[in-house]
Scaffold this active site. Sequence first.
Site, mmCIF file in Angstrom:
data_model
loop_
_atom_site.group_PDB
_atom_site.id
_atom_site.type_symbol
_atom_site.label_atom_id
_atom_site.label_comp_id
_atom_site.label_asym_id
_atom_site.label_seq_id
_atom_site.Cartn_x
_atom_site.Cartn_y
_atom_site.Cartn_z
ATOM 1 N N GLY A 47 -5.284 -0.760 -0.542
ATOM 2 C CA GLY A 47 -4.179 -0.301 0.361
ATOM 3 C C GLY A 47 -3.136 0.374 -0.517
ATOM 4 O O GLY A 47 -1.957 0.172 -0.715
ATOM 5 N N HIS A 48 -3.603 0.930 -1.618
ATOM 6 C CA HIS A 48 -2.880 1.763 -2.677
ATOM 7 C C HIS A 48 -3.439 2.885 -3.467
ATOM 8 O O HIS A 48 -4.663 3.316 -3.254
ATOM 9 C CB HIS A 48 -2.302 0.754 -3.904
ATOM 10 C CG HIS A 48 -3.645 0.082 -4.714
ATOM 11 N ND1 HIS A 48 -4.295 -1.000 -4.373
ATOM 12 C CD2 HIS A 48 -4.294 0.619 -5.860
ATOM 13 C CE1 HIS A 48 -5.127 -1.261 -5.144
ATOM 14 N NE2 HIS A 48 -5.173 -0.232 -6.176
ATOM 15 N N SER A 49 -2.746 3.644 -4.159
ATOM 16 C CA SER A 49 -3.307 4.583 -5.126
ATOM 17 C C SER A 49 -2.619 4.391 -6.438
ATOM 18 O O SER A 49 -1.791 3.919 -6.471
ATOM 19 C CB SER A 49 -2.733 6.064 -4.589
ATOM 20 O OG SER A 49 -3.477 7.104 -5.134
ATOM 21 N N ARG A 94 -6.980 4.359 -1.434
ATOM 22 C CA ARG A 94 -8.195 3.401 -1.349
ATOM 23 C C ARG A 94 -7.770 2.254 -0.720
ATOM 24 O O ARG A 94 -6.917 1.509 -0.740
ATOM 25 C CB ARG A 94 -9.011 3.318 -2.398
ATOM 26 C CG ARG A 94 -8.559 1.836 -3.376
ATOM 27 C CD ARG A 94 -7.364 2.020 -4.314
ATOM 28 N NE ARG A 94 -7.456 3.437 -5.048
ATOM 29 C CZ ARG A 94 -7.763 3.674 -6.225
ATOM 30 N NH1 ARG A 94 -8.213 2.803 -6.833
ATOM 31 N NH2 ARG A 94 -7.613 4.868 -6.525
#
Length: 131
Positions: A47-49, A94
Amino acid sequence: MDIARILIPKIEDNRGNLSVIENDVLPFEFKRVYYLYDVPAGAERGGHSHIEQKEFLIALSGSFDVVLNDGQEQKIITLNKPFEGLLINQGIWRELNNFSSGSVCLVIASAVFDEGDYIRKFEDFLAFKNN
């Protein structure tokens, strides 16, 4: 989308297989290795980039899905082989989900942990991609 499946060299033996990851396997030098395990059914990770960091994910055991988004398109890739990994370059959102029971996700990263390199809100990620 700036991702790639990469086969990890596998040495097959009747006593069991062996795979080795050295700096010639990945297109970056790695600085950090961590792994996810005992992920409860239905839980999601990621839950991040990243702004700069690159990562290489491997399903050492079991399987899980990697939901990827580059700001234009979304792909879902299932990882389930310990001799194949997924290279995720910087600037890709992702999320990891659909973990099978007993799955282990190994992550090899190009940098040590730096909270300033993370984009943790999808709206901020889209704004970053549109700049």
